[in-house]
Write a protein that holds these residues in place. Sequence first.
Motif, PDB file in Angstrom:
ATOM      1  N   LEU A 161      67.544  77.746 101.949  1.00  0.00           N
ATOM      2  CA  LEU A 161      66.628  77.994 103.062  1.00  0.00           C
ATOM      3  C   LEU A 161      65.438  77.026 102.987  1.00  0.00           C
ATOM      4  O   LEU A 161      64.961  76.526 104.005  1.00  0.00           O
ATOM      5  CB  LEU A 161      66.150  79.446 103.062  1.00  0.00           C
ATOM      6  N   GLY A 162      64.974  76.782 101.761  1.00  0.00           N
ATOM      7  CA  GLY A 162      63.943  75.762 101.588  1.00  0.00           C
ATOM      8  C   GLY A 162      64.449  74.401 102.024  1.00  0.00           C
ATOM      9  O   GLY A 162      63.725  73.617 102.641  1.00  0.00           O
ATOM     10  N   ASN A 163      65.709  74.122 101.700  1.00  0.00           N
ATOM     11  CA  ASN A 163      66.342  72.877 102.131  1.00  0.00           C
ATOM     12  C   ASN A 163      66.400  72.789 103.653  1.00  0.00           C
ATOM     13  O   ASN A 163      66.179  71.723 104.240  1.00  0.00           O
ATOM     14  CB  ASN A 163      67.767  72.808 101.570  1.00  0.00           C
ATOM     15  N   MET A 164      66.726  73.912 104.292  1.00  0.00           N
ATOM     16  CA  MET A 164      66.837  73.935 105.747  1.00  0.00           C
ATOM     17  C   MET A 164      65.489  73.626 106.393  1.00  0.00           C
ATOM     18  O   MET A 164      65.400  72.807 107.321  1.00  0.00           O
ATOM     19  CB  MET A 164      67.332  75.303 106.219  1.00  0.00           C
ATOM     20  N   ILE A 165      64.418  74.255 105.884  1.00  0.00           N
ATOM     21  CA  ILE A 165      63.089  74.027 106.456  1.00  0.00           C
ATOM     22  C   ILE A 165      62.651  72.578 106.240  1.00  0.00           C
ATOM     23  O   ILE A 165      62.016  71.970 107.107  1.00  0.00           O
ATOM     24  CB  ILE A 165      62.079  75.015 105.841  1.00  0.00           C
ATOM     25  N   SER A 166      63.017  72.019 105.083  1.00  0.00           N
ATOM     26  CA  SER A 166      62.601  70.645 104.772  1.00  0.00           C
ATOM     27  C   SER A 166      63.619  69.614 105.243  1.00  0.00           C
ATOM     28  O   SER A 166      63.465  68.425 104.943  1.00  0.00           O
ATOM     29  CB  SER A 166      62.410  70.496 103.251  1.00  0.00           C
ATOM     30  N   SER A 167      64.641  70.045 105.971  1.00  0.00           N
ATOM     31  CA  SER A 167      65.739  69.155 106.342  1.00  0.00           C
ATOM     32  C   SER A 167      65.307  67.903 107.115  1.00  0.00           C
ATOM     33  O   SER A 167      65.946  66.855 106.983  1.00  0.00           O
ATOM     34  CB  SER A 167      66.801  69.913 107.147  1.00  0.00           C
ATOM     35  N   PRO A 168      64.244  67.940 107.922  1.00  0.00           N
ATOM     36  CA  PRO A 168      63.864  66.699 108.636  1.00  0.00           C
ATOM     37  C   PRO A 168      63.116  65.692 107.777  1.00  0.00           C
ATOM     38  O   PRO A 168      62.658  64.674 108.292  1.00  0.00           O
ATOM     39  CB  PRO A 168      62.952  67.209 109.771  1.00  0.00           C
ATOM     40  N   SER A 169      62.954  65.952 106.472  1.00  0.00           N
ATOM     41  CA  SER A 169      62.081  65.117 105.640  1.00  0.00           C
ATOM     42  C   SER A 169      62.456  63.637 105.698  1.00  0.00           C
ATOM     43  O   SER A 169      61.592  62.782 105.948  1.00  0.00           O
ATOM     44  CB  SER A 169      62.092  65.614 104.188  1.00  0.00           C
ATOM     45  N   ALA A 170      63.736  63.313 105.450  1.00  0.00           N
ATOM     46  CA  ALA A 170      64.144  61.897 105.474  1.00  0.00           C
ATOM     47  C   ALA A 170      63.990  61.306 106.871  1.00  0.00           C
ATOM     48  O   ALA A 170      63.577  60.145 107.030  1.00  0.00           O
ATOM     49  CB  ALA A 170      65.590  61.760 105.002  1.00  0.00           C
ATOM     50  N   GLN A 171      64.290  62.113 107.886  1.00  0.00           N
ATOM     51  CA  GLN A 171      64.178  61.645 109.269  1.00  0.00           C
ATOM     52  C   GLN A 171      62.717  61.372 109.628  1.00  0.00           C
ATOM     53  O   GLN A 171      62.395  60.375 110.294  1.00  0.00           O
ATOM     54  CB  GLN A 171      64.771  62.697 110.200  1.00  0.00           C
ATOM     55  N   ILE A 172      61.815  62.251 109.164  1.00  0.00           N
ATOM     56  CA  ILE A 172      60.382  62.071 109.430  1.00  0.00           C
ATOM     57  C   ILE A 172      59.878  60.793 108.762  1.00  0.00           C
ATOM     58  O   ILE A 172      59.163  59.986 109.376  1.00  0.00           O
ATOM     59  CB  ILE A 172      59.591  63.302 108.940  1.00  0.00           C
ATOM     60  N   VAL A 173      60.247  60.612 107.487  1.00  0.00           N
ATOM     61  CA  VAL A 173      59.819  59.414 106.762  1.00  0.00           C
ATOM     62  C   VAL A 173      60.310  58.155 107.470  1.00  0.00           C
ATOM     63  O   VAL A 173      59.547  57.191 107.678  1.00  0.00           O
ATOM     64  CB  VAL A 173      60.327  59.454 105.301  1.00  0.00           C
ATOM     65  N   ASN A 174      61.586  58.132 107.844  1.00  0.00           N
ATOM     66  CA  ASN A 174      62.133  56.954 108.509  1.00  0.00           C
ATOM     67  C   ASN A 174      61.487  56.712 109.871  1.00  0.00           C
ATOM     68  O   ASN A 174      61.184  55.563 110.236  1.00  0.00           O
ATOM     69  CB  ASN A 174      63.652  57.100 108.675  1.00  0.00           C
ATOM     70  N   ALA A 175      61.261  57.787 110.634  1.00  0.00           N
ATOM     71  CA  ALA A 175      60.672  57.628 111.970  1.00  0.00           C
ATOM     72  C   ALA A 175      59.251  57.086 111.887  1.00  0.00           C
ATOM     73  O   ALA A 175      58.870  56.169 112.642  1.00  0.00           O
ATOM     74  CB  ALA A 175      60.687  58.974 112.696  1.00  0.00           C
ATOM     75  N   ILE A 176      58.443  57.633 110.959  1.00  0.00           N
ATOM     76  CA  ILE A 176      57.062  57.158 110.817  1.00  0.00           C
ATOM     77  C   ILE A 176      57.042  55.721 110.308  1.00  0.00           C
ATOM     78  O   ILE A 176      56.297  54.870 110.806  1.00  0.00           O
ATOM     79  CB  ILE A 176      56.268  58.089 109.875  1.00  0.00           C
TER      80      ILE A 176
END
Length: 516
Positions: A411-426
């Motif tokens: 569930l922690g993984n699910m909430i943090s799932s956009p982490s790589a996408q956020i880093v790449n987008a920024i």
Amino acid sequence: MSSAFKAEAVVRGTIPTIKQSWADLFRWRQRVTITNEYGEIATEWQSPEPLQNPIKLLMQLSARDWLFFIVGFLAWTADAFDFHALSIQTVKLAAYYDTSKTNITTAITLTLLLRSVGAAMFGLAGDRFGRKWPMVVNMIVLGLLQIATIYSSTFQQFLAVRSLFGLFMGGVYGNAIAMALENCPVNARGLMSGILQQGYSFGYVLAACANLGVGGSTESWKTVFWIAAGFSIAVGLVRILFPESQQFLAAKHSGKPQKVTPAAFWRSTRLMLAQEWRMCIYCIILMTWFNYYSHTSQDSYTTFLLTQKSFPNSAASRGSIIMKAGACVGGTIIGYLSQPLGRRRAIICAALLSAALIPAWILPTTEPALSASGFFMQFFVQGAWGVIPIHLNELSPPAFRASFPGITYQLGNMISSPSAQIVNAIAESHLITGAGGKRVEAYGPTMGVATAIIALGIVGTVAVGPERRGRRFECVGPAGVVDVESIGEKKSGDDDNVEAGSDGEKKLEEVRVERA
């Protein structure tokens, strides 16, 4: 032998727990709840055991204990290899599917989102039916889905297969750590937890080695996925050859003849959630921080070396391997130190040191300097992670040691799932001046700022959270176990004993509550 003094009982309630946990953080002695052979409960201050020779700790495990630990370690390693086969080849996959790196990391987001569903399905199956067959199904299907990824001809097919992959990937963690750690001696748990968690880092190292071996051509990503598929299927087939977890069988069959009934299992589950909802929320928050911590600091690291530092594929792969070698060493050492130091103090120290290393981690421009700083950065990031398997196991309701850690982790993984996408987008939307005056994507600053915020979030959360170091759960039976003799006695009661039957039902429910 550790000295012990009487202590106040562990409090219940959110605010009292925060106050007690904060105060206990600054006491060297550990507050431990003890249950004696008569079922009497007492709370004591216990002095931590001094550091012991790690070789002697390892020798305490029997051949059977080592067998289960190694299988759990390999399952977790294969799980990590499968996942990082994608994350370290983001640039190749973007070229293959003719899309952006941010779009490729959408697959990582989808995988992480669905892992929590798999954790619930296979974790509860592991608590009810045992650790063996849920893991076998997990590993074989994961291998088949890696093969399906290879044959995905369009980007939409690729995303669909990776979503399904996440469902089955989520079931590995809970069953792997329950099987690997539940038979470990209490004083060896910190060390074994640190070694086990590094199966994740070892899987990354193997994936990076495979990536280095196949070269940098666009089509070479498929070879890495073939290797990952063979690894997962092999672990599943090996697990078939070995018996069910001895501890699970012993707990299931201890005492009177017993059986697991679906109704009793789900009743125990509902009861656990009603009693332990605060612990569930705390562990989910904790694992959200931790998953942001690891994914932000590692998933885009190879991309950071390739784009911002302009390294060739071979140099970026070497840097990734050295980085994760540091993770393997740090997780083992800090997990070992958490036994005398305490789980929370070990995590806090590691997180603070990782935050202090961030400038040295992103500012150098040469391969040796970046490799060295990457080694020590992940030494502390995964050092904090090395405490997590046993910390989650000790915080778990004893009858739910396969499902509770897996579900809260995923569930922690699910909430943090956009982490790589956020880093790449920024990073892709902001350019900085790199070596030679060239404008490059800002991966370093993005990863650095995010990791600093996350490390401080972990420190704050852990400082006010509970700790159950030294908790004994070896003799607690699986959820949903009902005494067959008690059921028979209840069924054989006559109409003249309606009241007695009602009392017996209440006692049976009390037994279920205690076991849950």
